[in-house]
Design a protein around this motif. Structure first.
Motif, PDB file in Angstrom:
ATOM      1  N   SER A 151       0.840  -1.208   0.000  1.00  0.00           N
ATOM      2  CA  SER A 151       0.000   0.000   0.000  1.00  0.00           C
ATOM      3  C   SER A 151       0.873   1.255   0.000  1.00  0.00           C
ATOM      4  N   ASP A 181      -5.915  -1.083  -4.673  1.00  0.00           N
ATOM      5  CA  ASP A 181      -5.307  -1.732  -3.515  1.00  0.00           C
ATOM      6  C   ASP A 181      -6.270  -2.772  -2.946  1.00  0.00           C
ATOM      7  N   GLU A 182      -6.024  -4.029  -3.238  1.00  0.00           N
ATOM      8  CA  GLU A 182      -6.885  -5.129  -2.800  1.00  0.00           C
ATOM      9  C   GLU A 182      -8.364  -4.801  -3.020  1.00  0.00           C
TER      10      GLU A 182
HETATM   11 MG   LIG Z   1      -2.025  -2.732   2.195  1.00  0.00          MG
END
Ligand SMILES: [Mg+2]
Ligand SMILES: Nc1ncnc2c1ncn2[C@@H]1O[C@H](COP(=O)(O)OP(=O)(O)OP(=O)(O)O)[C@@H](O)[C@H]1O
Length: 196
Positions: A9, A128-129
Protein backbone atom coordinates in the motif's frame (compact mmCIF):
# COMPACT_ATOMS: atom_id res chain seq x y z
CA UNK A 1 1.65 -9.49 -4.19
CA UNK A 2 3.43 -9.78 -0.88
CA UNK A 3 2.98 -10.47 2.80
CA UNK A 4 1.00 -8.14 5.02
CA UNK A 5 3.20 -5.24 6.08
CA UNK A 6 5.71 -5.72 3.24
CA UNK A 7 4.97 -2.24 1.84
CA UNK A 8 2.45 -2.74 -0.98
CA UNK A 9 0.00 0.00 0.00
CA UNK A 10 2.92 2.31 0.77
CA UNK A 11 4.33 1.75 -2.73
CA UNK A 12 0.95 2.34 -4.42
CA UNK A 13 0.47 5.53 -2.43
CA UNK A 14 3.89 6.79 -3.48
CA UNK A 15 3.42 5.82 -7.14
CA UNK A 16 0.06 7.58 -7.24
CA UNK A 17 1.44 10.75 -5.66
CA UNK A 18 -0.79 10.38 -2.59
CA UNK A 19 2.26 10.00 -0.39
CA UNK A 20 5.86 11.16 -0.70
CA UNK A 21 8.94 8.99 -0.36
CA UNK A 22 11.73 9.96 2.05
CA UNK A 23 14.26 9.33 -0.72
CA UNK A 24 14.44 8.45 -4.39
CA UNK A 25 12.72 9.71 -7.51
CA UNK A 26 9.24 8.96 -8.84
CA UNK A 27 8.16 9.84 -12.37
CA UNK A 28 4.48 9.76 -13.28
CA UNK A 29 3.40 10.54 -16.83
CA UNK A 30 6.88 11.99 -17.40
CA UNK A 31 6.60 14.36 -14.43
CA UNK A 32 9.01 14.19 -11.46
CA UNK A 33 6.56 13.65 -8.58
CA UNK A 34 9.34 14.07 -6.01
CA UNK A 35 9.91 17.67 -7.15
CA UNK A 36 6.26 18.74 -7.10
CA UNK A 37 4.40 20.31 -4.19
CA UNK A 38 1.05 18.98 -2.97
CA UNK A 39 -0.99 21.22 -5.30
CA UNK A 40 0.99 20.18 -8.36
CA UNK A 41 0.75 16.52 -7.35
CA UNK A 42 -3.02 16.90 -6.90
CA UNK A 43 -3.26 18.36 -10.40
CA UNK A 44 -1.29 15.49 -11.89
CA UNK A 45 -3.41 12.96 -10.00
CA UNK A 46 -6.63 14.59 -11.19
CA UNK A 47 -5.60 14.35 -14.83
CA UNK A 48 -3.81 10.99 -14.91
CA UNK A 49 -4.55 8.79 -11.91
CA UNK A 50 -7.42 6.74 -10.57
CA UNK A 51 -7.26 5.02 -7.21
CA UNK A 52 -9.46 2.27 -5.76
CA UNK A 53 -8.87 1.82 -2.05
CA UNK A 54 -9.40 -1.35 -0.09
CA UNK A 55 -11.82 0.45 2.22
CA UNK A 56 -13.76 2.18 -0.61
CA UNK A 57 -13.43 5.70 0.92
CA UNK A 58 -16.63 7.12 -0.54
CA UNK A 59 -17.71 10.51 0.78
CA UNK A 60 -20.63 9.80 3.16
CA UNK A 61 -22.48 13.07 2.46
CA UNK A 62 -22.65 12.48 -1.28
CA UNK A 63 -24.93 10.11 -3.21
CA UNK A 64 -23.57 7.33 -5.43
CA UNK A 65 -23.83 9.55 -8.51
CA UNK A 66 -22.29 12.55 -6.75
CA UNK A 67 -19.37 10.45 -5.51
CA UNK A 68 -18.73 9.29 -9.07
CA UNK A 69 -18.93 12.71 -10.69
CA UNK A 70 -16.90 14.62 -8.07
CA UNK A 71 -13.41 13.91 -9.54
CA UNK A 72 -14.68 14.90 -13.00
CA UNK A 73 -16.10 18.15 -11.65
CA UNK A 74 -12.84 18.87 -9.80
CA UNK A 75 -10.93 18.22 -13.03
CA UNK A 76 -13.27 20.60 -14.90
CA UNK A 77 -14.59 17.89 -17.22
CA UNK A 78 -17.79 18.89 -18.99
CA UNK A 79 -20.75 16.48 -19.09
CA UNK A 80 -19.62 15.03 -15.78
CA UNK A 81 -23.18 14.02 -14.93
CA UNK A 82 -23.85 12.23 -18.24
CA UNK A 83 -20.58 10.40 -17.95
CA UNK A 84 -21.36 9.54 -14.31
CA UNK A 85 -24.73 8.11 -15.30
CA UNK A 86 -23.06 6.04 -18.02
CA UNK A 87 -20.55 4.61 -15.58
CA UNK A 88 -23.25 4.00 -12.99
CA UNK A 89 -25.10 1.91 -15.58
CA UNK A 90 -21.87 0.13 -16.51
CA UNK A 91 -21.34 -0.99 -12.92
CA UNK A 92 -24.99 -2.05 -12.72
CA UNK A 93 -26.14 0.57 -10.21
CA UNK A 94 -28.47 2.90 -12.14
CA UNK A 95 -31.21 2.21 -9.62
CA UNK A 96 -28.95 3.31 -6.77
CA UNK A 97 -27.93 6.71 -8.15
CA UNK A 98 -29.44 8.69 -5.27
CA UNK A 99 -28.41 6.31 -2.47
CA UNK A 100 -25.82 7.41 0.09
CA UNK A 101 -22.85 5.11 0.87
CA UNK A 102 -24.38 3.86 4.15
CA UNK A 103 -27.42 2.72 2.14
CA UNK A 104 -25.24 0.61 -0.17
CA UNK A 105 -23.77 -2.85 0.38
CA UNK A 106 -19.99 -3.31 0.43
CA UNK A 107 -19.95 -4.62 -3.14
CA UNK A 108 -22.12 -1.75 -4.33
CA UNK A 109 -19.83 0.77 -2.62
CA UNK A 110 -16.81 -0.82 -4.27
CA UNK A 111 -18.52 -0.63 -7.68
CA UNK A 112 -19.24 3.08 -7.07
CA UNK A 113 -15.56 3.51 -6.13
CA UNK A 114 -14.51 1.85 -9.39
CA UNK A 115 -16.85 4.03 -11.45
CA UNK A 116 -15.42 7.06 -9.63
CA UNK A 117 -11.87 5.95 -10.41
CA UNK A 118 -12.62 5.67 -14.15
CA UNK A 119 -14.62 8.87 -14.66
CA UNK A 120 -11.60 11.02 -15.47
CA UNK A 121 -10.39 8.32 -17.92
CA UNK A 122 -7.09 7.99 -16.09
CA UNK A 123 -3.97 6.74 -17.85
CA UNK A 124 -3.22 4.60 -14.85
CA UNK A 125 -5.43 3.09 -12.19
CA UNK A 126 -4.06 1.88 -8.86
CA UNK A 127 -6.25 -0.64 -7.04
CA UNK A 128 -5.31 -1.73 -3.51
CA UNK A 129 -6.89 -5.13 -2.80
CA UNK A 130 -10.08 -4.05 -4.58
CA UNK A 131 -11.96 -7.26 -3.82
CA UNK A 132 -10.54 -8.16 -0.41
CA UNK A 133 -13.60 -7.01 1.53
CA UNK A 134 -16.14 -8.65 -0.73
CA UNK A 135 -17.66 -12.11 -0.91
CA UNK A 136 -16.30 -14.47 -3.57
CA UNK A 137 -18.97 -13.79 -6.20
CA UNK A 138 -19.10 -10.01 -5.76
CA UNK A 139 -15.30 -9.94 -5.66
CA UNK A 140 -15.13 -11.69 -9.03
CA UNK A 141 -17.67 -9.24 -10.51
CA UNK A 142 -15.63 -6.28 -9.26
CA UNK A 143 -12.41 -7.81 -10.65
CA UNK A 144 -14.03 -8.41 -14.05
CA UNK A 145 -15.25 -4.82 -14.02
CA UNK A 146 -11.71 -3.55 -13.44
CA UNK A 147 -10.33 -5.60 -16.34
CA UNK A 148 -13.28 -4.67 -18.63
CA UNK A 149 -12.78 -0.96 -18.01
CA UNK A 150 -9.02 -1.43 -18.31
CA UNK A 151 -9.51 -2.91 -21.78
CA UNK A 152 -12.25 -0.50 -22.92
CA UNK A 153 -10.38 2.63 -21.87
CA UNK A 154 -6.82 1.40 -22.34
CA UNK A 155 -6.08 2.28 -18.74
CA UNK A 156 -2.97 0.74 -17.21
CA UNK A 157 -4.06 -1.24 -14.18
CA UNK A 158 -1.73 -1.67 -11.20
CA UNK A 159 -3.25 -3.80 -8.51
CA UNK A 160 -2.29 -5.25 -5.17
CA UNK A 161 -3.81 -8.56 -4.26
CA UNK A 162 -3.37 -11.58 -2.04
CA UNK A 163 -5.19 -13.76 -4.60
CA UNK A 164 -2.90 -15.74 -6.93
CA UNK A 165 -5.67 -16.23 -9.50
CA UNK A 166 -6.19 -12.47 -9.73
CA UNK A 167 -2.44 -11.82 -10.04
CA UNK A 168 -2.37 -14.34 -12.89
CA UNK A 169 -4.79 -12.22 -14.92
CA UNK A 170 -2.14 -9.48 -15.04
CA UNK A 171 0.55 -9.28 -17.72
CA UNK A 172 3.31 -8.79 -15.16
CA UNK A 173 3.61 -9.83 -11.56
CA UNK A 174 5.84 -8.52 -8.80
CA UNK A 175 6.49 -9.77 -5.31
CA UNK A 176 7.08 -7.31 -2.46
CA UNK A 177 9.29 -8.57 0.36
CA UNK A 178 10.34 -6.27 3.19
CA UNK A 179 10.01 -3.22 0.96
CA UNK A 180 11.89 -4.78 -1.98
CA UNK A 181 10.09 -5.42 -5.26
CA UNK A 182 11.03 -8.43 -7.38
CA UNK A 183 9.58 -9.31 -10.75
CA UNK A 184 8.05 -12.76 -10.94
CA UNK A 185 8.38 -15.06 -13.94
CA UNK A 186 5.56 -14.58 -16.42
CA UNK A 187 2.81 -17.10 -15.79
CA UNK A 188 1.00 -19.20 -18.38
CA UNK A 189 -1.86 -17.36 -20.11
CA UNK A 190 -5.10 -17.93 -18.24
CA UNK A 191 -8.24 -19.26 -19.84
CA UNK A 192 -11.00 -16.69 -20.07
CA UNK A 193 -13.00 -16.94 -16.87
CA UNK A 194 -16.75 -16.56 -16.83
CA UNK A 195 -18.65 -15.26 -13.87
CA UNK A 196 -22.28 -16.21 -13.65
MG1 LIG B 1 -2.03 -2.73 2.20
N1 LIG C 1 2.80 6.47 7.51
C1 LIG C 1 3.60 5.51 7.97
N2 LIG C 1 4.67 5.80 8.72
C2 LIG C 1 5.50 4.83 9.16
N3 LIG C 1 5.32 3.52 8.87
C3 LIG C 1 4.28 3.18 8.13
C4 LIG C 1 3.35 4.14 7.63
N4 LIG C 1 2.41 3.49 6.89
C5 LIG C 1 2.74 2.19 6.95
N5 LIG C 1 3.85 1.99 7.67
C6 LIG C 1 4.54 0.72 7.91
O1 LIG C 1 5.08 0.31 6.68
C7 LIG C 1 4.96 -1.10 6.53
C8 LIG C 1 4.24 -1.39 5.24
O2 LIG C 1 2.88 -0.99 5.34
P1 LIG C 1 1.87 -1.18 4.14
O3 LIG C 1 0.57 -0.61 4.55
O4 LIG C 1 2.49 -0.63 2.90
O5 LIG C 1 1.82 -2.76 4.04
P2 LIG C 1 1.03 -3.70 3.02
O6 LIG C 1 2.05 -4.50 2.27
O7 LIG C 1 0.08 -2.89 2.22
O8 LIG C 1 0.26 -4.68 4.01
P3 LIG C 1 -1.25 -5.28 3.94
O9 LIG C 1 -1.17 -6.48 3.02
O10 LIG C 1 -1.51 -5.67 5.35
O11 LIG C 1 -2.17 -4.21 3.44
C9 LIG C 1 4.22 -1.60 7.76
O12 LIG C 1 5.16 -2.18 8.63
C10 LIG C 1 3.60 -0.37 8.37
O13 LIG C 1 3.56 -0.44 9.77
Amino acid sequence: MGASGSGKSTLLGILAGLDTASEGEVFLAGQPLHQLDEDARAGLRASHVGFVFQSFLLLPGLTALENITLPAELAGIRNAKDRGLELLAQVGLSERRDFYPTQLSGGEQQRVAIARAFITQPNILFADEPSANLDEKTGLLVEDLLFDLNQQQGTTLVLVTHKAELAERCQQQYLMQHGQLEQQLPSEPQEQRHVG
